[in-house]
Design an enzyme around this catalytic site. Structure first.
Site, PDB file in Angstrom:
ATOM      1  CG  ASN B  55      -1.922  -1.037   1.315  1.00 49.56           C
ATOM      2  OD1 ASN B  55      -1.607  -2.108   1.807  1.00 49.56           O
ATOM      3  ND2 ASN B  55      -3.134  -0.798   0.827  1.00 49.56           N
ATOM      4  CB  ALA B 140      -8.926   8.370   6.534  1.00 50.48           C
ATOM      5  N   GLY B 141      -8.109   8.663  10.023  1.00 47.91           N
ATOM      6  CA  GLY B 141      -8.714   8.505  11.350  1.00 47.91           C
ATOM      7  C   GLY B 141      -9.457   7.188  11.499  1.00 47.91           C
ATOM      8  N   GLY B 143      -7.970   4.178  12.052  1.00 49.53           N
ATOM      9  CA  GLY B 143      -7.227   3.179  12.810  1.00 49.53           C
ATOM     10  C   GLY B 143      -6.362   2.269  11.953  1.00 49.53           C
ATOM     11  CB  SER B 144      -4.775   2.582   8.609  1.00 52.80           C
ATOM     12  OG  SER B 144      -4.032   3.765   8.786  1.00 52.80           O
ATOM     13  CB  SER B 145      -1.134   3.231  12.625  1.00 48.37           C
ATOM     14  OG  SER B 145      -1.763   3.673  13.812  1.00 48.37           O
ATOM     15  CG  ASP B 203      -7.181   4.276  17.029  1.00 40.89           C
ATOM     16  OD1 ASP B 203      -8.144   4.696  17.693  1.00 40.89           O
ATOM     17  OD2 ASP B 203      -6.657   4.903  16.096  1.00 40.89           O
TER      18      ASP B 203
END
Lengths: 387, 387
Positions: B55, B140-141, B143-145, B203
């Protein structure tokens, strides 16, 4: 009768903050709207009473001799106000053929006029012609009936000699004394009762006192000196039923009490913060910072009204159009601020293109006043003289 | 190593209610977002460690012999989690050439991976290839991390033997035990600390536990069984700084404390009312009435966010477009309801025409899971196998 003709006017009202939460015991802030209702009272020797209401195409007259029998059994009130005389109202309905369940604007205006005229002049019915013309749209929640009743009350009480004519020959406009205004207000409320059955006490108070009024738990406190603020009033012309909206808010409070009760608290606090800001404006003069606070509070209140479910997509359109130009809008349409004329003009054009009506006016203007004919803008006496 | 390759996944998150008021000690409700991050871990005999993050176009590898010296002075942690080892992190920054003030996504992802790999495998560094691919947009807020860190944590701890492989041969997906998930969560939080410095604990908890989580004063309580709700997630792509927004809300509370504190109370009550409604849905099954309550609460919360000043005209556009079709929108994009596919399709088209990104997905899905290769949709193992 001390004079052949005289003019009075009274302002409309907008609720600046707290329109729905006031029903639930919270603080609301009402303010006069400088779209006014004007009344001309003329003493005649025709033996007749005339009422001319050109806004609603109503022009009626009665022989005094025909009205006299309606007073049979009434006690002369000497300018004091008692409870509404249900018997007199019933006789008036029979006399005019206005049925119990009739609520149309014309019928209600005629009933209120005849009731007040007969009550105030009970001792000796006088020949008069009363003509009323208003800048206010009716049925838009802007206090048009209250402005009408305040004008009627002030004019009839002055003509009857229960209160003074405050205008001196050098003056253009003048106001009555505090005690006289209290009497005007009480009689105007009688008219409101006839028209609305169970009216708010706010509308006639704003029409009488003008300026800003704090309303809490049935008590009305006029704010001491406050600024007159320019506003752009917009009527989206979306019909609404106050009853349905009020009961919708009540349902929402019952459904989500823990969510809605703090919202009512917050609305109350918005009213108080607005009052405090207006007081500061009065003390230190208006500033950009204070205008910004008023605008922020208006935006917060509008979001709270959306939470209560009394918003409408037309109002969101309105807010979007005006915000795009740095103007702030709220339900029933009040917003303050210093803005360029060209911005106002282009905003008005876009709002009219949305199908809305617009008025450039102000809030915080004086309450009921007597005017010299010369003081009124040329068109108004012309309109009032043509009947 | 007990297996040559295996797959794990973890969901993203949205804050359903209370995103800003949680900072001020109020109840928030977070929920998993079924846009997931997938990880494939492969044991190799290459003597190398590979990380592939397609990605973000990041494909790196290191000789184990080159990594070994970084552990000098570190104590093996045996799968237990201690405080962040600032010395190890410092050595890693020097080794990778990632400076102290670097915060870009690639650098942070690499640091988190190397830190977790070296800590977990400290006793004996293994040859592995880790490939991660995500359905979540970054920054984008959503919670991807955290989803990345949860996947890393689960995969590395399983590969090291600190926790089990929960998947049995007949299963398509499986979850770890409560104790194992607590360990996964604690290690994932270590990765979050490396990436964010001072991360929210929400998260990684959502990524681990999935479903709905109540968050109050630092304590996280997963809700017992709750429904999975279909949503249409929309990214307006308006950049925002969480820091600036949070401090703007704080300023507004200081400016209008009596107005804003009740609003925070109301947001807290919205979270609780939503929790209660979800619990009822779990007990009695979803109904139109319960969906309507969820929608009403979402609308109220969105108005409250506008009061806090964290709204944006693009969100108003979004709400208008969706509401015109009977859908309810909120900031960061969660809304429930049963809706016709054609309505969804036309809404998606209009939102894309506004320049927004859209995903048809769901909330309330499970947290971290191990998957069989067959259970994943065809494209995902293909993507993960190509590196």
């Amino acid at each position: 009768m001390q004079t052949r003709e005289f003019f009075v006017s009274a302002p409309g009202k907008v609720i600046l903050h707290g329109e729905h939460s006031v029903v639930h015991g919270k603080v609301a802030l009402a303010v006069s709207l400088n779209l006014r209702t004007f009344l001309r009272l003329q003493s005649t020797s025709s033996g007749e009473v005339h009422i001319n209401l050109p806004n609603i195409d109503t022009f009626l007259s009665w022989e005094i001799t025909a009205l006299q029998p309606l007073l049979a059994g009434c006690k002369a009130e000497q300018g004091g106000v008692k409870e509404l005389d249900a018997d007199l109202l019933k006789r008036l309905r029979e006399f005019t053929g206005i049925s119990e369940d009739s609520t149309d604007t014309r019928s209600m205006a005629v009933l209120a006029f005849l009731y007040m005229y007969l009550s105030v002049f009970a001792e000796s019915l006088a020949s008069i012609t009363v003509s009323v013309w208003s800048e206010l749209p009716t049925g838009a929640g802007l206090g048009s009936s209250a402005a009408y009743n305040v004008c009627l009350s002030a004019a009839l009480l002055s003509a009857r000699g229960n209160i003074s004519y405050p205008l001196t020959p050098q003056q253009e406009s003048a106001r009555w004394s505090k005690e006289e205004m209290e009497l005007i207000n009480r009689w105007a409320f009688m008219g409101e009762k006839i028209i609305h059955g169970n009216p708010s006490v706010v509308d006639n108070a704003v029409g009488t006192w003008g300026g800003f009024l704090r309303y809490h738990a049935g008590n009305i406190t006029p704010l001491s000196w406050v600024p007159i603020l320019r506003i752009l009033l917009t009527n989206t012309k979306v019909p609404r039923s106050t009853k349905v909206l009020v009961s919708g808010v009540k349902d929402k409070i019952n459904k989500f009490p823990s969510v809605m009760k703090p919202v009512l608290e917050s609305v109350s606090a918005v009213s108080c913060a607005c009052e405090q800001t207006l007081t500061e404006m009065a003390a230190h003069g208006p500033s950009a910072e204070l205008y910004n606070i008023l605008e922020e509070l208006i935006d917060i209140n509008q979001h709270h009204l959306n939470v209560m479910g009394v918003g409408h997509s037309s109002l969101d359109t309105l807010c979007r159009v005006t915000l795009a130009r740095g103007l702030h809008s709220k339900l029933t349409g009040a917003g303050g601020g210093e803005t360029d004329t060209s911005v106002i003009q282009s905003t008005v054009e876009e709002l009219k293109a949305c199908g809305f009506d617009c008025w450039e006016t102000s809030i915080g203007a004086p309450g009921v006043q007597q005017h010299s004919s010369a003081a009124l803008s040329q068109d108004i006496p012309k309109i009032l003289h043509s009947y």
